[in-house]
Design a protein around this motif. Structure first.
Motif, PDB file in Angstrom:
ATOM      1  N   THR A  51       0.842  -1.206   0.000  1.00  0.00           N
ATOM      2  CA  THR A  51       0.000   0.000   0.000  1.00  0.00           C
ATOM      3  C   THR A  51       0.874   1.252   0.000  1.00  0.00           C
ATOM      4  O   THR A  51       2.070   1.188   0.285  1.00  0.00           O
ATOM      5  CB  THR A  51      -0.926   0.030   1.229  1.00  0.00           C
ATOM      6  N   SER A  52       0.264   2.382  -0.315  1.00  0.00           N
ATOM      7  CA  SER A  52       0.964   3.664  -0.260  1.00  0.00           C
ATOM      8  C   SER A  52       1.319   3.997   1.195  1.00  0.00           C
ATOM      9  O   SER A  52       0.647   3.540   2.113  1.00  0.00           O
ATOM     10  CB  SER A  52       0.080   4.762  -0.852  1.00  0.00           C
ATOM     11  N   PRO A  53       2.407   4.756   1.374  1.00  0.00           N
ATOM     12  CA  PRO A  53       3.241   5.391   0.346  1.00  0.00           C
ATOM     13  C   PRO A  53       4.232   4.413  -0.284  1.00  0.00           C
ATOM     14  O   PRO A  53       4.802   3.568   0.396  1.00  0.00           O
ATOM     15  CB  PRO A  53       3.967   6.483   1.132  1.00  0.00           C
ATOM     16  N   LEU A  57       7.554   4.440  -9.426  1.00  0.00           N
ATOM     17  CA  LEU A  57       8.260   3.730 -10.490  1.00  0.00           C
ATOM     18  C   LEU A  57       8.413   2.247 -10.167  1.00  0.00           C
ATOM     19  O   LEU A  57       7.825   1.389 -10.819  1.00  0.00           O
ATOM     20  CB  LEU A  57       9.633   4.365 -10.734  1.00  0.00           C
ATOM     21  N   CYS A  58       9.194   1.926  -9.142  1.00  0.00           N
ATOM     22  CA  CYS A  58       9.490   0.519  -8.850  1.00  0.00           C
ATOM     23  C   CYS A  58       8.483  -0.124  -7.905  1.00  0.00           C
ATOM     24  O   CYS A  58       8.501  -1.344  -7.720  1.00  0.00           O
ATOM     25  CB  CYS A  58      10.897   0.380  -8.286  1.00  0.00           C
ATOM     26  N   GLY A  59       7.605   0.668  -7.294  1.00  0.00           N
ATOM     27  CA  GLY A  59       6.578   0.120  -6.422  1.00  0.00           C
ATOM     28  C   GLY A  59       7.046  -0.226  -5.026  1.00  0.00           C
ATOM     29  O   GLY A  59       6.275  -0.787  -4.244  1.00  0.00           O
ATOM     30  N   ASP A  69       3.036   9.069  -2.073  1.00  0.00           N
ATOM     31  CA  ASP A  69       3.973   8.351  -2.924  1.00  0.00           C
ATOM     32  C   ASP A  69       5.081   9.290  -3.393  1.00  0.00           C
ATOM     33  O   ASP A  69       4.828  10.457  -3.721  1.00  0.00           O
ATOM     34  CB  ASP A  69       3.246   7.786  -4.147  1.00  0.00           C
ATOM     35  N   HIS A  70       6.310   8.782  -3.434  1.00  0.00           N
ATOM     36  CA  HIS A  70       7.433   9.577  -3.923  1.00  0.00           C
ATOM     37  C   HIS A  70       8.526   8.650  -4.437  1.00  0.00           C
ATOM     38  O   HIS A  70       8.632   7.506  -4.003  1.00  0.00           O
ATOM     39  CB  HIS A  70       7.978  10.497  -2.827  1.00  0.00           C
ATOM     40  N   THR A  71       9.310   9.143  -5.350  1.00  0.00           N
ATOM     41  CA  THR A  71      10.348   8.332  -5.985  1.00  0.00           C
ATOM     42  C   THR A  71      11.417   7.958  -4.969  1.00  0.00           C
ATOM     43  O   THR A  71      11.894   8.816  -4.210  1.00  0.00           O
ATOM     44  CB  THR A  71      10.991   9.098  -7.158  1.00  0.00           C
ATOM     45  N   CYS A  72      11.784   6.682  -4.953  1.00  0.00           N
ATOM     46  CA  CYS A  72      12.775   6.197  -3.990  1.00  0.00           C
ATOM     47  C   CYS A  72      14.174   6.630  -4.420  1.00  0.00           C
ATOM     48  O   CYS A  72      14.410   7.051  -5.550  1.00  0.00           O
ATOM     49  CB  CYS A  72      12.694   4.675  -3.859  1.00  0.00           C
ATOM     50  N   ASP A  83       8.761   0.920 -17.219  1.00  0.00           N
ATOM     51  CA  ASP A  83       7.960   2.114 -16.959  1.00  0.00           C
ATOM     52  C   ASP A  83       7.421   2.130 -15.541  1.00  0.00           C
ATOM     53  O   ASP A  83       7.363   3.182 -14.890  1.00  0.00           O
ATOM     54  CB  ASP A  83       6.791   2.206 -17.950  1.00  0.00           C
ATOM     55  N   ILE A  84       6.998   0.957 -15.082  1.00  0.00           N
ATOM     56  CA  ILE A  84       6.389   0.872 -13.756  1.00  0.00           C
ATOM     57  C   ILE A  84       6.395  -0.586 -13.310  1.00  0.00           C
ATOM     58  O   ILE A  84       6.279  -1.495 -14.132  1.00  0.00           O
ATOM     59  CB  ILE A  84       4.938   1.432 -13.784  1.00  0.00           C
ATOM     60  N   ALA A  85       6.594  -0.802 -12.028  1.00  0.00           N
ATOM     61  CA  ALA A  85       6.559  -2.158 -11.465  1.00  0.00           C
ATOM     62  C   ALA A  85       5.624  -2.153 -10.254  1.00  0.00           C
ATOM     63  O   ALA A  85       5.616  -1.201  -9.464  1.00  0.00           O
ATOM     64  CB  ALA A  85       7.952  -2.618 -11.047  1.00  0.00           C
TER      65      ALA A  85
END
Length: 230
Positions: A51-53, A57-59, A69-72, A83-85
């Motif tokens: 679940t979020s956060p 991109l990589c999930g 949500d934010h980029t790791c 593109d997305i996992a």
């Protein structure tokens, strides 16, 4: 009717058991989103959903601390080739036990439960995936002989069927025999799978959206290398 009666008689003689804890499953077992699962309620309820956060991109989930949500940091440092996992569950506890049994103890029957779980998640996530191509992460022929089946292919079949899209398990090949990723530290996993995959007949994939299916994503190195060559 005859087959249903035969199945009922077999259940009386050999009562079905949970594929994870082996406890007896009463009556019809567990029904999840229309699929019969050979899992007890206790084991299934222990699976922890992602679940979020999380990283868009990589999930990768960031835990239960709240926030958006934010980029790791890994994806900020190096943008992945995919593109997305996404994954439905966190790889821990009894789910980890189930996947270990599935992969390493030749419990291919667990695909009858794990496959529909992944398929129902993919259907919710993707909505209408018209024109998509489902490709499982391939095994090297030597590893395939050792295990007798490709666990990713067994998971990909119900995913493709649920989405009503094509399944392609021939175009992506593993060209080089590698050590199991689970045996390696994270910094060695990229090196282990580098140039380990290749695409046969690439013209058949041109312009297609690909849903790459694997059983586990930890560092994402395998998925990223597959996505690179695709």
């Amino acid at each position: 009717r005859v087959m249903k009666l035969f199945s009922s008689l077999m259940d009386l003689i050999y009562p079905p058991r949970c594929g994870v804890c082996h406890a007896f499953i009463m009556e019809d077992g567990l029904i999840h989103e229309g699929s019969h699962l050979d899992l007890c309620r206790s084991c299934f309820d222990s699976f922890v959903e992602v679940t979020s956060p999380l990283c868009p991109l990589c999930g990768k989930p960031f835990g239960s601390g709240g926030g958006t949500d934010h980029t790791c940091t890994d994806c900020l440092a190096t943008t992945p080739f995919f593109d997305i996992a996404r994954a439905p569950y966190i790889y821990e506890g009894l789910l980890m036990t189930a996947i270990h049994e599935f992969k390493y103890s030749k419990r291919s029957s667990l695909a009858q439960s794990l496959g529909p779980l992944l398929a129902s998640y993919a259907a919710r996530w993707l909505g209408n995936p018209e024109g998509m191509l489902v490709i499982p992460v391939p095994l090297h022929p030597k590893r395939l002989r050792q295990r007798s089946f490709n666990q990713s292919l067994l998971l990909a079949r119900p995913v493709a069927a649920s989405l009503n899209v094509d399944l392609d398990y021939l175009s992506l090949r593993r060209l080089r025999f590698t050590q199991p990723q689970a045996n390696l530290p994270s910094d060695e996993r990229k090196k282990n799978v580098r140039r380990a995959f290749g695409v046969m007949e690439p013209n058949g994939l041109e312009g297609r959206k690909v849903l790459l299916v694997d059983d586990v994503a930890t560092t994402g190195s395998t998925l990223n290398e597959c996505a690179r060559v695709l």
